[in-house]
Design a protein around this motif. Structure first.
Motif, short mmCIF file in Angstrom:
data_model
loop_
_atom_site.label_atom_id
_atom_site.label_comp_id
_atom_site.label_asym_id
_atom_site.label_seq_id
_atom_site.Cartn_x
_atom_site.Cartn_y
_atom_site.Cartn_z
N ILE A 328 -62.38 57.60 39.44
CA ILE A 328 -61.31 58.06 38.79
C ILE A 328 -61.35 57.85 37.56
O ILE A 328 -61.07 56.57 37.31
N LEU A 329 -61.53 58.51 36.49
CA LEU A 329 -61.48 57.85 35.08
C LEU A 329 -60.01 57.31 34.96
O LEU A 329 -59.07 58.20 35.08
N GLN A 330 -59.75 56.23 34.65
CA GLN A 330 -58.56 55.58 34.20
C GLN A 330 -58.30 55.84 32.95
O GLN A 330 -58.77 55.04 32.10
N LYS A 552 -69.50 60.24 30.61
CA LYS A 552 -70.56 61.01 31.42
C LYS A 552 -72.04 60.30 30.94
O LYS A 552 -72.82 60.22 31.99
N TYR A 553 -72.27 59.75 29.87
CA TYR A 553 -73.69 59.63 29.46
C TYR A 553 -73.65 58.02 29.12
O TYR A 553 -74.77 57.59 29.11
N SER A 600 -64.00 63.53 35.61
CA SER A 600 -64.76 62.26 36.16
C SER A 600 -64.89 62.47 37.70
O SER A 600 -65.73 62.05 38.29
N TYR A 601 -63.95 63.38 38.43
CA TYR A 601 -64.12 63.67 39.64
C TYR A 601 -65.49 64.30 40.04
O TYR A 601 -65.98 63.88 41.07
N LYS A 602 -65.99 64.88 39.07
CA LYS A 602 -67.43 65.90 39.27
C LYS A 602 -68.38 64.69 39.20
O LYS A 602 -69.48 65.23 39.74
#
Length: 605
Positions: A328-330, A552-553, A600-602
């Motif tokens: 999970i992105l914080q 993402k990258y 972020s979940y993806k």
């Protein structure tokens, strides 16, 4: 934050000395919506102060105390007898520090602080042990009860207690508290030190309270969720022997029960546990009792716990922090916890909760509690509402002077702070050092923190790429769980992940907006500025779009925007310092925050 300390240009009235006996005549320079309620309260903060070890019977000692302080008052550093309180005596409102408007005196850097108040032991406490609790006092504390020296403590951010039963009498009892605080940066002081940016905070600044217990009682508990084995690891430390029984509850339904003895670890099975996360911050209730040898109940406390874990793992080959096995992105706010009326102390419980609730409502899932601690009820609300917390250790500023003493003080208080907040599921990361401030032996301290609490992540030197100009940078310790840079305005230039460390952007943003009539009366500044609420919101949305690209990258896992509120000279808050104005369009902030977190979940397989 990296700004160089500046001399605060406060109004002369702001630090006026009021030497006569008064009844709280101070006026806040920048009041909040809670200032009047705090000033009108006969007992500020009447809520039970320790939600994870709660008893039904207690007595709050907040409110009006007699006070004498200043450089010319008797030395308050480990005195052998109490002050006599002759001559002019002021009144101070506890638990607000003397520097605050809410204290009623608003004096700057008293150094020697003497407090006095009387109370009567309730008749229902007959034959009980009486414990006095101090949730925070800066920095050296000495307690006298009816003229007898009852205990001492050194530390500004950790709680402490004394058993005062031997010193009590029938009828009226008098407490005298001596607090001594040089505020010289040679003990942990964070932004409240001589190189900090803001108003000092010294003396009593959190709740003082009494609690009756039997001769055998539960002293403290330690809770550790073990998701792998679907159980809760429990340790109960007691005064006096007896059998311990722990019951886990889901509402009124008993989940499990176990028995143990003092000091021994034991386990409560939690079958198919409901997991705690910001999306679903489920909390189990916990009831712990201590029985005497004859089977009678000596003590009983209520608590709670959340079943969650945090560890590093690989997601598509990228090292990331995993909450309950998922990335999970914080995404959070740097939260300095300063108040224009109370300095380090929120004016009321409602105010204390407000910052947390706003953060949650605005779509963030993280608070970085920066350079200070909060009352236990702050962490309770973070646990209950569902926000991750990164907990900073308040910095010392002169770590290379008298190292045997200053470094020992730092290590001792670091351990005490970790002990105080160990049981809160919201606390997921410890931050021993920030931007090299007071940094020493960072690699070893990072390792020690990780060893002492293996259940959480450790960010050894957040923003190691920044450094004050008066010292040599320690730099990146190379260990711990995060490689962490601070980039203003950013976010490009943020860290990238390594084989054994996740990438964190521990601070970024800091874009300011001037809001007339809601600023502290000094020269205000920020890292950059926008002229309007709409433009600031546009800028923020664009920054979050960039954070998403980095996530993402480039493997970024944490992004912490500066900051929750303006703080004195800084006008880069999402809220004004008085919490009266939302400086951005919060619905748009929430929408982009939630969208980026959802992305972020993806990334999870």
């Amino acid at each position: 934050m990296t700004k160089k300390p500046i001399k605060q240009l406060m109004l002369s009235l702001f630090f006026a000395i009021n030497c006569c006996s008064v009844l709280f005549a101070q006026v806040a320079v920048l009041p909040t919506r809670w200032t009047k309620a705090a000033m009108d309260a006969s007992v500020p903060f009447p809520e039970y102060p320790r939600p994870q070890l709660q008893r039904t019977d207690w007595l709050c000692l907040n409110g009006q105390w007699d006070y004498q302080g200043g450089k010319n008052v008797e030395n308050a550093l480990d005195p052998q007898k109490p002050l006599s309180f002759t001559g002019q005596v002021s009144k101070i409102r506890v638990p607000y520090c003397p520097e605050s408007a809410l204290s009623g005196i608003q004096r700057k850097q008293e150094i020697n602080m003497w407090y006095r108040r009387s109370f009567e032991v309730p008749t229902s406490w007959k034959n009980k042990q009486v414990i006095i609790h101090f949730d925070a006092v800066a920095h050296h504390t000495t307690l006298f009860v009816n003229g007898h020296k009852a205990g001492t403590h050194a530390g500004s951010y950790d709680s402490f207690s004394f058993n005062i039963t031997p010193f009590l009498t029938a009828g009226k009892n008098t407490l005298v508290v001596a607090a001594y605080d040089l505020n010289d940066g040679r003990v942990p002081s964070g932004k409240s030190g001589p190189r900090g940016d803001y108003t000092f905070c010294s003396g009593i600044w959190q709740t003082v309270w009494l609690e009756p217990v039997n001769k055998s009682y539960i002293e403290n508990i330690r809770l550790l969720p073990d998701l792998v084995n679907s159980r809760l690891k429990v340790q109960v430390n007691t005064q006096g022997a007896g059998k311990i029984t722990a019951i886990a509850l889901d509402g009124s339904k008993m989940v499990s029960q176990a028995e143990s003895a003092n000091g021994a670890y034991f386990y409560l099975p939690i079958k198919d546990p409901k997991l705690w996360s910001p999306d679903d911050p489920f909390l189990y209730d916990l009831k712990i009792s201590l029985k005497n040898t004859d089977g009678s109940v000596a003590d009983e406390v209520k608590s709670y716990f959340g079943m969650r874990d945090i560890k590093l793992g690989k997601v598509n080959g990228v090292t990331r922090p995993l909450i309950n096995g998922k990335f999970i992105l914080q995404l959070g706010l740097l939260d300095q916890g300063y108040w224009p009326d109370g300095v380090l102390t929120a004016p009321t419980e409602e105010a204390l909760k407000f910052d947390i609730q706003f953060t949650k409502n605005a779509g963030y899932n993280l608070i970085r509690k920066h350079m200070k601690t909060e009352p236990q009820r702050f962490y309770y609300w973070a646990d209950k509402l569902g926000l991750f917390v990164w907990q900073d250790m308040p910095a010392i500023w002169y770590q290379n002077e008298d190292t045997l003493k200053t470094r020992k003080e730092f290590r001792k208080e670091l351990k005490a702070i970790m002990d105080d907040h160990y049981n809160s599921p919201s606390v997921i990361t410890w931050v021993p050092f920030n931007e090299n401030w007071g940094a020493f032996d960072v690699k070893n301290i990072t390792n020690w923190v990780k060893q002492y609490d293996a259940s959480r992540l450790v960010n050894g030197n957040s923003g190691f790429n920044n450094n004050p100009d008066y010292q040599k940078a320690y730099g990146d310790p190379g260990n711990g769980d995060y490689v962490d840079t601070h980039i203003y305005v950013g976010p490009y230039g943020a860290s990238v992940p390594e084989e054994h460390r996740a990438a964190s952007l521990g601070e970024f943003g800091g874009v300011g907006l001037f809001v007339r009539n809601h600023m502290w009366p000094v020269a205000n500044n920020a890292y950059d500025y926008e002229p309007t609420k709409a433009r600031l919101t546009d800028r923020y949305v664009f920054l979050l779009d960039e954070v998403e690209q980095l996530m993402k990258y480039k493997g970024l896992s944490v992004a912490i925007y500066t900051q929750t509120t303006d703080v004195e000279h800084e006008v880069n808050g999402v809220l004004t310092y008085d919490r009266a104005v939302e400086k951005m369009e919060t619905d748009r902030v929430k929408a982009v925050n939630e969208a980026v977190i959802k992305e972020s979940y993806k990334l999870n397989p």
